[in-house]
Motif scaffolding. Structure first.
Motif, mmCIF file in Angstrom:
data_model
loop_
_atom_site.group_PDB
_atom_site.id
_atom_site.type_symbol
_atom_site.label_atom_id
_atom_site.label_comp_id
_atom_site.label_asym_id
_atom_site.label_seq_id
_atom_site.Cartn_x
_atom_site.Cartn_y
_atom_site.Cartn_z
ATOM 1 N N ASP A 1 0.862 -1.180 0.000
ATOM 2 C CA ASP A 1 0.000 0.000 0.000
ATOM 3 C C ASP A 1 0.899 1.232 0.000
ATOM 4 O O ASP A 1 0.815 2.100 0.873
ATOM 5 C CB ASP A 1 -0.921 -0.010 1.214
ATOM 6 N N CYS B 1 4.778 5.406 -9.801
ATOM 7 C CA CYS B 1 3.314 5.284 -9.686
ATOM 8 C C CYS B 1 2.902 5.451 -8.233
ATOM 9 O O CYS B 1 3.533 4.893 -7.324
ATOM 10 C CB CYS B 1 2.841 3.939 -10.218
ATOM 11 N N ASP C 1 0.442 4.226 -6.760
ATOM 12 C CA ASP C 1 -0.166 3.011 -6.214
ATOM 13 C C ASP C 1 0.567 1.787 -6.752
ATOM 14 O O ASP C 1 1.078 1.808 -7.872
ATOM 15 C CB ASP C 1 -1.645 2.924 -6.609
ATOM 16 N N SER D 1 -6.894 -4.495 -12.491
ATOM 17 C CA SER D 1 -8.020 -3.602 -12.223
ATOM 18 C C SER D 1 -8.806 -3.358 -13.507
ATOM 19 O O SER D 1 -8.226 -3.233 -14.590
ATOM 20 C CB SER D 1 -7.531 -2.272 -11.650
ATOM 21 N N TYR E 1 -10.567 -0.699 -13.959
ATOM 22 C CA TYR E 1 -10.508 0.732 -14.238
ATOM 23 C C TYR E 1 -9.096 1.264 -13.975
ATOM 24 O O TYR E 1 -8.290 0.621 -13.288
ATOM 25 C CB TYR E 1 -11.520 1.483 -13.371
ATOM 26 N N CYS E 2 -8.837 2.439 -14.500
ATOM 27 C CA CYS E 2 -7.548 3.086 -14.259
ATOM 28 C C CYS E 2 -7.452 3.534 -12.799
ATOM 29 O O CYS E 2 -8.453 3.871 -12.176
ATOM 30 C CB CYS E 2 -7.381 4.293 -15.177
ATOM 31 N N TYR E 3 -6.268 3.549 -12.282
ATOM 32 C CA TYR E 3 -6.040 3.991 -10.903
ATOM 33 C C TYR E 3 -4.759 4.812 -10.846
ATOM 34 O O TYR E 3 -3.965 4.844 -11.793
ATOM 35 C CB TYR E 3 -5.972 2.798 -9.943
ATOM 36 N N GLY E 4 -4.550 5.470 -9.729
ATOM 37 C CA GLY E 4 -3.373 6.317 -9.555
ATOM 38 C C GLY E 4 -3.758 7.763 -9.327
ATOM 39 O O GLY E 4 -4.939 8.130 -9.345
ATOM 40 N N THR E 5 -2.752 8.603 -9.094
ATOM 41 C CA THR E 5 -2.968 10.033 -8.852
ATOM 42 C C THR E 5 -1.984 10.844 -9.688
ATOM 43 O O THR E 5 -1.140 10.300 -10.403
ATOM 44 C CB THR E 5 -2.759 10.383 -7.364
ATOM 45 N N SER F 1 -7.020 11.122 -16.800
ATOM 46 C CA SER F 1 -6.563 10.415 -15.599
ATOM 47 C C SER F 1 -6.277 8.939 -15.888
ATOM 48 O O SER F 1 -6.502 8.084 -15.036
ATOM 49 C CB SER F 1 -7.608 10.545 -14.475
ATOM 50 N N SER G 1 -3.362 1.060 -15.582
ATOM 51 C CA SER G 1 -4.376 0.003 -15.651
ATOM 52 C C SER G 1 -3.649 -1.304 -15.937
ATOM 53 O O SER G 1 -2.566 -1.308 -16.537
ATOM 54 C CB SER G 1 -5.419 0.285 -16.741
#
Length: 275
Positions: A160, A179, A181, A186, A188-192, A214, A218
């Motif tokens: 995490d 990255c 995260d 997944s 869907y796409c993730y991250g910031t 955004s 993925s």
């Protein structure tokens, strides 16, 4: 051994004692005329009043004198300072290498096969402040764990924390992505917006989030993708971590990270930056 006093000093002392203990010293056998006593008493009282006034004036001047501007100090921990810095935007976190500090140089849990001191110094200067000062743990390496995207996902199942993906292709070019995260399968796409791309070809290049979309990260069992939205991924790896590709994309407005849009992977490392 006695102390010698002048006549004037004796008179002053006598006047003082008479002033404060008249019941003792006024009974002296030596008679003084009333007028002389009054004169001496008035002079002595005037001397005492003047002395007291001067003392009060000095004390008052000290009290009302303009105080020096006090310095305000605040004691904070290193952890708090890093947390405060982390509130800066991704644009503000684009620090120059001149702001790099020796204390920020990471301690690696294993010797890296892909990153040397030059690579580390450049990368650390651009990592989010919240990651600095913590050790780097090797989460995945093709040299140690073999070439498998599934193994890469499995090694990060309990993480995490942010991760640093480093790739070396057959043309000896080093590039990758930071990255926010850990990598996972997944839908869907993730991250910031902390996510960014980098390359050493041979000069260091960094591509931050453009804000246009955004599509940070993925992944599925067949491939891992970073960036997108323009018909191609900024970075793409297949299930065997053998074939890869890199194209310009709106997410980062990047140039292809390798000298070739399609490349063959030589080695992969993934480092996690955690407390």
């Amino acid at each position: 051994m006695g102390v010698a006093y002048s006549v004037g000093e004796v008179d002053h002392l006598y006047t003082f004692f008479v002033q404060w203990s008249p019941d003792i010293y006024n009974t002296s056998k030596k008679k003084r005329c009333k007028s002389c006593n009054n004169v001496k008493k008035k002079r002595h009282n005037a001397y005492l009043v003047d002395t007291e006034v001067n003392g009060i004036n000095k004390a008052f001047r000290k009290t009302v004198s303009k105080p020096k501007a006090a310095k305000k100090w605040e004691i904070i921990t290193v952890k708090d300072s890093k947390r405060r810095l982390s509130l800066c935007s991704s644009v503000e976190s684009e620090v120059d290498d001149s702001e790099y500090q020796e204390d920020d140089f990471p301690v690696l849990s294993h010797e890296s096969q892909l990153l040397d001191e030059y690579h580390l110094q450049k990368l650390v200067a651009h990592l989010p402040p919240r990651t600095r000062g913590y050790p780097w743990q090797l989460a995945y390496s093709t040299v140690i764990h073999g070439s498998s995207l599934k193994t890469l996902y499995r090694n990060m199942a309990n993480l995490d924390s942010p991760v640093l993906l480093v790739i070396k292709d057959m043309h000896k070019k080093v590039f990758g992505a930071f990255c926010s995260d850990p990598f996972r399968v997944s839908k869907y796409c993730y991250g910031t917006g902390e996510t960014f791309l980098f390359s050493f070809n041979p000069d260091f290049q960094l591509y931050r989030w453009s804000g246009e979309n955004s599509y940070f990260v993925s992944g599925n069992s067949e491939s891992l993708q970073i960036g997108g939205g323009g018909g191609g991924f900024a970075l793409w790896l297949d299930a065997d971590l053998y074939h890869g590709a890199s194209f310009s994309c709106p997410t980062f407005h990047n140039a292809p990270l390798s000298t070739h849009e399609d490349f063959i992977v030589q080695d992969v490392e993934v480092w996690t930056v955690q407390n």
